[in-house]
Design an enzyme around this catalytic site. Structure first.
Site, PDB file in Angstrom:
ATOM      1  N   ASP A   1       0.840  -1.190   0.000  1.00  0.00           N
ATOM      2  CA  ASP A   1       0.000   0.000   0.000  1.00  0.00           C
ATOM      3  C   ASP A   1       0.888   1.259   0.000  1.00  0.00           C
ATOM      4  O   ASP A   1       2.096   1.185   0.202  1.00  0.00           O
ATOM      5  CB  ASP A   1      -0.963  -0.036   1.202  1.00  0.00           C
ATOM      6  CG  ASP A   1      -2.222   0.793   0.967  1.00  0.00           C
ATOM      7  OD1 ASP A   1      -2.215   1.665   0.085  1.00  0.00           O
ATOM      8  OD2 ASP A   1      -3.211   0.578   1.685  1.00  0.00           O
TER       9      ASP A   1
ATOM     10  N   GLU B   1     -10.272   6.754   4.838  1.00  0.00           N
ATOM     11  CA  GLU B   1      -9.148   6.312   5.675  1.00  0.00           C
ATOM     12  C   GLU B   1      -9.227   6.885   7.087  1.00  0.00           C
ATOM     13  O   GLU B   1     -10.310   7.080   7.626  1.00  0.00           O
ATOM     14  CB  GLU B   1      -7.823   6.608   4.962  1.00  0.00           C
ATOM     15  CG  GLU B   1      -7.771   5.878   3.595  1.00  0.00           C
ATOM     16  CD  GLU B   1      -6.403   5.795   2.981  1.00  0.00           C
ATOM     17  OE1 GLU B   1      -5.449   5.485   3.696  1.00  0.00           O
ATOM     18  OE2 GLU B   1      -6.290   6.012   1.759  1.00  0.00           O
TER      19      GLU B   1
HETATM   20  C1  BGC Z   1      -5.223   2.896   0.463  1.00  0.00           C
HETATM   21  C2  BGC Z   1      -5.504   1.850  -0.589  1.00  0.00           C
HETATM   22  C3  BGC Z   1      -5.489   2.478  -1.946  1.00  0.00           C
HETATM   23  C4  BGC Z   1      -4.180   3.203  -2.164  1.00  0.00           C
HETATM   24  C5  BGC Z   1      -4.075   3.895  -3.498  1.00  0.00           C
HETATM   25  C6  BGC Z   1      -4.005   3.696   0.140  1.00  0.00           C
HETATM   26  O1  BGC Z   1      -3.846   4.749   1.023  1.00  0.00           O
HETATM   27  O2  BGC Z   1      -5.081   2.274   1.714  1.00  0.00           O
HETATM   28  O3  BGC Z   1      -6.731   1.225  -0.334  1.00  0.00           O
HETATM   29  O4  BGC Z   1      -5.693   1.513  -2.923  1.00  0.00           O
HETATM   30  O5  BGC Z   1      -3.997   4.156  -1.167  1.00  0.00           O
HETATM   31  O6  BGC Z   1      -4.840   5.031  -3.551  1.00  0.00           O
HETATM   32  C1  BGC Z   2      -4.322   7.808  -0.355  1.00  0.00           C
HETATM   33  C2  BGC Z   2      -4.122   8.186  -1.758  1.00  0.00           C
HETATM   34  C3  BGC Z   2      -4.151   9.687  -1.751  1.00  0.00           C
HETATM   35  C4  BGC Z   2      -3.023  10.160  -0.909  1.00  0.00           C
HETATM   36  C5  BGC Z   2      -2.800  11.626  -0.950  1.00  0.00           C
HETATM   37  C6  BGC Z   2      -3.157   8.290   0.448  1.00  0.00           C
HETATM   38  O1  BGC Z   2      -3.175   7.846   1.756  1.00  0.00           O
HETATM   39  O2  BGC Z   2      -4.490   6.442  -0.308  1.00  0.00           O
HETATM   40  O3  BGC Z   2      -5.014   7.623  -2.635  1.00  0.00           O
HETATM   41  O4  BGC Z   2      -4.057  10.199  -3.022  1.00  0.00           O
HETATM   42  O5  BGC Z   2      -3.089   9.669   0.391  1.00  0.00           O
HETATM   43  O6  BGC Z   2      -3.760  12.395  -0.401  1.00  0.00           O
END
Ligand code: BGC
Ligand code: BGC
Length: 837
Positions: A327, A528
């Protein structure tokens, strides 16, 4: 596992081989809790047939690829931090668009721009003018409730809603429609389905899970994956209307203590297997080609570095033969690692590192580690082979430019009417009826309906996080062409049934008395950790529709409460007040589905509600408190639906600590204090007006939105002076930094600063500063949100895991500045650039 100084892990048994004494034996039989025992795990059935020609092709590629090319193949960069030239030069295997990234820096770029960018990246990956092999790049996106990053796409209900439908066949159709919309934009890979099994709905990602019941989640995993990828062994994925799927997040992302995002699942291996592991058996059996490792830990050890789980259990015992992707910079959280270096993630079993902005540093470190043997070449080859195998099974080598593939450029498929019809059906099937006193629902045709509530006319609100932007915030109605709000759906349905509806957000009306009022309320979008809560309760500002409901009831008007939410929350006051209560979850773009169930059509029978709770509903706001409705509960509308009066004691104190808000309406948030600092000392501001220790800074109340909703600081004389927010206890902002959040200060320049201004964050031991010049871009007398990427402070040397001064505004000459709010967020009017190094 024992951790050696280098951060590499060795199985305990390897260290104990020579010992024969009883103590050592003891150690062998009671290993540390994060050690997996593969024999305890079920074997799954990996359905993809091994193809000798494909294996020979992989071997021959590996034999001629340079180390650099191999390393490039296992890296995935974010489109906001990589160029097509980089893909060519570093032979990168994959790109992704994170939640806030889009073509040309525009998250909201039209679909044609996405397709064009896909071509550009593809061309770069196939360009061998700088040497190396032509290996097509693979693009991953979070199409988690439809192709949800793209304007105009169908937005299906989020997963917690779909769980309520208990309908695996519907899940397959949703996935198939999503795959086609993704293909229209030339993207080949989605990071879905999320097959988490959330056990504590305080978790901000609970809405991404179908249910707390492993069996229900498992029943959806296979159909969703087959809907995306098609059946295994039925020809190259990209030749049909399909994309590569990802089951995520392995493992126990939904099992962390207190529901903390990216936290630690402190559970036995049996629970890990039976609750969280169950859906992965179904996912592997369906041939899912990728699995994403979880940010979270199991008994203190990060999954991303757990060899036992990723390799011994997932790949060997369960037989998963696709690729394991990590991730978003999760490797940086593994013990002994940083964002820039983490051989341990690869040796543990990660095949591709999601390295949004860290790919270049990793490219350098991994090349060195592959050369000095820290990263064994056999393991690197294996990881590269997994990536190539997925690309070959997808048919990527033969697929040609993204724009030349089937469905590409068919932008009419985004939000196509048959896809919207599936979404609307899903909305109907996911509504859960919890109360229906006097069988008031469905409302009779011809009724005069009043629609109220702050959530009634807002597609962003009904769509939740992972919608166009990461958190689903900062969106306007114009960004949802073709979508229907709940109000729009109700208006149409009322008219179709020969009645009429009016909309009044606060429920006040002038004309004739309505026959019934529908009040829409609930959560606001989050994603998140931003959605983590400590009690099962709506935020105070989300409870105002309750007053509307009470007022309407007092006027003798029957009230139907419709709740928008990602998860069950304590709602006894609303349940008591309303005559009927419907949980609509996060229904997405097809608000008409709600009207389909609330109103009886002019002709034909009323529809029965079929949605049943995918998570139990709480009787108090206490996370471990008693339940009101069990898992699987839901009325059909036919049976008597009254409810006895419920206690309105929340059972828990109001959660006042709104994380990440340091200053609100000019006042420091709970646990924080606002100070004026200068050489003579620092002065904590309790009441205003006030003067600093040496008299150089004065503070007074001023207005912002509300009367006295801000503080105005006037600085005189020369020498460093600042306004700062501090606390005794340090806050850990690592997740927020990794999530690329901003420190956002709402500031008004009343008198331009004579000397440059700096914004700082950190702790006494490590402060970092970002220059804001003399705030030249800020118009005098007007409020503006200044954003500073948290990353800048980290780059400047601050330890963002221990912050006790989240904000300071410093200057060394006269100025007059007002401050209303300081918080972490995603939106700002001006974003400052990091200091150049
Ligand atoms: C998330 C994932 C996601 C990835 C890409 C991460 O922060 O936990 O679920 O697929 O970002 O955006
Ligand atoms: C998320 C991404 C997002 C990024 C920036 C990450 O934790 O998973 O998809 O673009 O944070 O904000």
């Amino acid at each position: 596992m024992f951790r050696l100084k280098s951060g590499l892990a060795l199985p305990l048994s390897a260290l104990c081989l020579a010992s024969t004494n009883a103590a050592a034996q003891d150690q062998i039989t009671t290993p540390p809790a994060a050690t997996a025992h593969p024999s305890l795990w079920p074997a799954a059935h990996w359905p993809w047939r091994s193809d000798p020609a494909m294996e020979a092709r992989i071997r021959s590629l590996l034999a001629s690829m340079s180390i650099e090319e191999k390393v490039g193949q296992i890296l995935q960069a974010d489109i906001a931090s990589v160029t097509p030239q980089d893909v060519r030069r570093y032979h990168l295997g994959s790109v992704l668009n994170g939640g806030n990234a889009g073509p040309g820096g525009d998250d909201y770029a039209p679909p044609a721009q996405w397709l064009k960018l896909a071509d550009t990246f593809y061309d770069a990956s196939m360009d061998t003018s700088a040497g190396g092999h032509a290996i097509p790049v693979m693009w991953g996106t979070d199409a988690v409730h439809g192709h949800s990053n793209i304007i105009g796409a169908t937005l299906f209900p989020h997963n917690s809603a779909l769980g309520a439908a208990h309908d695996p066949a519907l899940i397959r159709r949703i996935a198939a429609a999503t795959a086609i919309e993704v293909r229209a934009t030339g993207i080949d890979w989605t990071f879905a389905p999320t097959i988490t099994v959330p056990q504590d709905t305080r978790w901000g990602r609970a809405f991404e899970g179908y249910s707390s019941d492993p069996a229900l989640v498992a029943s959806y995993a296979g159909p969703f994956i087959e809907g995306l990828q098609g059946k295994p062994n039925s020809g190259p994925i990209l030749a049909g209307p399909h994309v590569i799927a990802t089951a995520k997040h392995f493992l126990a992302d939904g099992g962390t203590a207190q529901g903390r995002d990216q936290g630690d699942a402190q559970i036995s291996e049996e629970k890990l297997r039976d609750i969280h592991g169950t859906p992965y058996v179904a996912a592997i059996n369906a041939g899912v080609l990728s699995i994403m490792a979880s940010f979270s830990s199991w008994n203190g050890e990060k999954m991303t570095g757990n060899h036992g789980m990723l390799t011994d259990v997932l790949k060997q015992r369960m037989g998963f033969g696709g690729l394991v992707v990590s991730d978003w910079n999760a490797h940086g959280q593994v013990a002994g690692c940083s964002n820039a270096s983490c051989p341990r993630a690869i040796t543990a079993g990660i095949d591709m590192l999601m390295a949004p902005d860290s790919w270049k540093a990793l490219y350098t470190s991994l090349n060195a580690q592959a050369r000095d043997g820290t990263l064994p070449m056999a393991r690197l080859d294996e990881a590269v082979a997994s990536v190539l195998r997925v690309k070959m099974r997808a048919g990527l080598f033969e697929a040609g430019r993204p724009s030349s593939r089937p469905y590409a450029g068919r932008f009419d498929l985004l939000g196509a009417s048959d896809h919207r019809a599936i979404a609307r059906e899903a909305v109907r099937k996911s509504l859960v009826l919890l109360k229906n006193a006097g069988n008031i629902l469905p409302l009779a045709p011809g009724s005069r309906i009043l629609v109220a509530g702050d959530g009634a006319d807002d597609v962003a609100r009904q769509s939740g996080g992972w919608t166009l932007s990461w958190q689903g915030t900062g969106l306007s109605p114009a960004m949802f062409p073709g979508a229907t709000t709940l109000w729009q759906g109700l208006r149409q349905a009322a008219a179709d049934a020969g009645g009429q509806a009016t909309f009044s957000p606060d429920g006040r009306f002038t004309g004739p008395r309505p026959d019934a009022a529908i009040v829409v309320f609930g959560e606001a979008p989050y994603a998140e950790f931003q959605g983590d809560i400590s009690t099962l309760r709506l935020k105070p500002d989300q409870r105002t529709p309750l007053e509307t409901m009470r007022r309407l009831k007092a006027q003798g008007i029957p009230v139907i409460a419709v709740m928008l939410t990602g998860r069950p929350l304590w709602t006894n006051p609303e349940l008591n007040t309303a005559d009927a209560f419907v949980v609509a979850w996060l229904p997405g773009s097809e608000g008409g589905g709600v009207a389909d169930m609330l109103l009886r059509p002019a002709q034909g029978p009323a529809r029965n509600f079929i949605g049943r709770l995918p998570f139990a509903w709480p009787a108090t706001a206490r996370p471990d408190g008693p339940l009101l409705f069990p898992l699987g509960y839901g009325l059909t509308g036919k049976e008597p639906g009254s409810l006895k009066k419920l206690s309105e004691e929340a059972g828990v104190a109001e959660d006042t600590a709104s994380a990440d808000i340091y200053l609100n309406k000019g006042i420091a948030g709970p646990g924080w204090s606002l100070e004026m600092r200068e050489s003579a000392g620092s002065t904590r501001i309790t009441t205003v007006p006030a003067v600093s220790a040496g008299g150089r800074v004065t503070v007074a109340a001023t207005d912002h939105i509300v009367q006295e909703g801000a503080r105005r600081f006037t600085i005189t004389g020369q020498g460093a002076a600042s306004v700062a927010i501090t606390s005794q206890a340090a806050a850990d902002l690592s997740r927020q930094t990794n999530g690329e959040m901003l420190l956002v200060a709402t500031v008004r320049v009343d008198q331009a600063p004579a000397m440059p201004v700096r914004i700082a964050m950190g702790s006494v031991a490590s402060m970092a500063y970002v220059d804001a010049g003399k705030l030249e871009g800020m118009p005098i007398g007007q409020w503006r949100r200044i954003g500073v990427p948290l990353k800048c402070f980290r780059a400047g040397g601050a330890d963002l895991a221990k912050v006790n001064m989240p904000f300071a505004l410093e200057t060394s000459g006269p100025a007059s500045l007002s401050l209303a709010e300081v918080k972490l967020g995603m939106e700002a009017d001006t974003i400052l650039a990091c200091a150049k190094d």
